[in-house]
Design a protein around this motif. Structure first.
Motif, PDB file in Angstrom:
ATOM      1  N   THR A 119      54.885 -12.005  43.044  1.00 13.57           N
ATOM      2  CA  THR A 119      55.176 -11.415  41.678  1.00 13.57           C
ATOM      3  C   THR A 119      53.869 -10.793  40.630  1.00 13.57           C
ATOM      4  N   LYS A 178      51.076 -18.705  23.622  1.00 17.46           N
ATOM      5  CA  LYS A 178      51.918 -17.326  23.901  1.00 17.46           C
ATOM      6  C   LYS A 178      51.953 -16.423  22.943  1.00 17.46           C
ATOM      7  N   SER A 237      52.631 -10.676  29.485  1.00 18.02           N
ATOM      8  CA  SER A 237      53.840 -10.271  30.313  1.00 18.02           C
ATOM      9  C   SER A 237      54.551 -11.243  30.914  1.00 18.02           C
ATOM     10  N   LYS A 238      54.036 -12.576  31.205  1.00 13.29           N
ATOM     11  CA  LYS A 238      54.715 -13.476  31.730  1.00 13.29           C
ATOM     12  C   LYS A 238      53.910 -14.731  31.592  1.00 13.29           C
ATOM     13  N   VAL A 239      54.552 -15.857  31.539  1.00  8.88           N
ATOM     14  CA  VAL A 239      53.761 -17.138  31.414  1.00  8.88           C
ATOM     15  C   VAL A 239      54.170 -18.115  32.660  1.00  8.88           C
ATOM     16  N   ILE A 240      53.070 -18.542  33.185  1.00  2.00           N
ATOM     17  CA  ILE A 240      53.082 -19.308  34.519  1.00  2.00           C
ATOM     18  C   ILE A 240      52.527 -20.540  34.220  1.00  2.00           C
ATOM     19  N   LYS A 250      64.685 -18.706  36.664  1.00  4.81           N
ATOM     20  CA  LYS A 250      63.175 -19.159  37.107  1.00  4.81           C
ATOM     21  C   LYS A 250      62.726 -19.323  38.272  1.00  4.81           C
ATOM     22  N   ASP A 272      58.146 -18.497  32.603  1.00 10.02           N
ATOM     23  CA  ASP A 272      58.704 -17.796  33.604  1.00 10.02           C
ATOM     24  C   ASP A 272      58.795 -18.447  35.113  1.00 10.02           C
ATOM     25  N   GLU A 273      57.678 -18.814  35.282  1.00  8.14           N
ATOM     26  CA  GLU A 273      57.394 -19.561  36.530  1.00  8.14           C
ATOM     27  C   GLU A 273      56.618 -20.765  36.624  1.00  8.14           C
ATOM     28  N   PRO A 297      49.446 -11.512  32.565  1.00  9.36           N
ATOM     29  CA  PRO A 297      50.146 -12.697  32.696  1.00  9.36           C
ATOM     30  C   PRO A 297      49.297 -13.948  32.204  1.00  9.36           C
ATOM     31  N   ASP A 350      62.445 -21.574  27.819  1.00 12.06           N
ATOM     32  CA  ASP A 350      62.133 -20.201  27.634  1.00 12.06           C
ATOM     33  C   ASP A 350      60.809 -20.193  27.319  1.00 12.06           C
TER      34      ASP A 350
END
Length: 204
Positions: A203, A91, A97-100, A145, A123-124, A19, A120
């Motif tokens: 998560t 990014k 894998s995800k952006v927080i 989201k 993600d969280e 992440p 977009d």
């Protein structure tokens, strides 16, 4: 915009595909305010902590305001676009894998503004004491989201009714929204830290 368009601190993830966590300081803070907290929160993640490029009586912020709770909306729009470009550049480089996102006060507000404009990118998000003093337009891309909002029931800067309105808006857009209150004001209390740890632990 590029990965260097803001002064910032960065820790790159030790492995690809981890992440990426962006942390945003409050008024008068800087890129150090939540950097170590972020490192401890998600040790495997990459961390990016930008410094706001607006000064208000010497205090760093992410956008201009004309009074307490009164935003320069044109400036907010420009700086939201600039921050979104900065986030997108990091990014693209990190391929996470995800952006927080995590932001406090003014940092929560720029994070929320970016999410509303370009959902977009994240993600969280964890919004600590946000203040969004306008009615956002519908944003269907927020559907799915995950958002945590923490707030004080006696916060003189972020009225509880506005906090509730933001939570209700996000829920109406389909975001999985969790609103956690404490009885105090604008300060961050331990119960908020516990809520953040629970949110991340579900998560990561």
């Amino acid at each position: 915009m590029s990965v260097k368009s803001y002064n910032h601190r960065i820790h790159k993830a030790d492995q690809p595909g981890k992440p990426l966590l962006f942390v945003f300081h409050g008024t008068g803070g800087d890129e150090n305010q939540f950097f170590d907290f972020g490192r401890g929160l998600i040790p495997a993640a990459g961390i990016v902590s930008p410094r706001g490029d607006v000064l208000e009586h010497g205090a760093a912020r992410f956008f201009r305001r004309t009074g307490e709770g009164v935003y320069d909306m044109d400036d907010l729009s420009r700086r939201t676009a600039a921050m979104a470009d900065f986030i997108r550049a990091h990014k693209a480089e990190a391929q996470p894998s995800k952006v927080i996102g995590l932001g406090y006060s003014n940092g929560a507000n720029i994070l929320a503004s970016v999410m509303l404009a370009q959902p977009d990118l994240f993600d969280e998000a964890m919004l600590l004491h946000p203040l969004i003093p306008w009615q956002p337009a519908p944003q269907p891309a927020l559907n799915g989201k995950r958002v945590l909002i923490t707030a004080g029931q006696s916060d003189p800067i972020c009225p509880p009714a506005m906090t509730q309105a933001l939570a209700d808006y996000l829920t109406a857009q389909g975001a999985n929204t969790d609103l956690v209150w404490h009885p105090g004001g604008h300060e961050i209390q331990q119960s908020e830290v516990a809520a953040i740890e629970r949110f991340v632990g579900e998560t990561v």
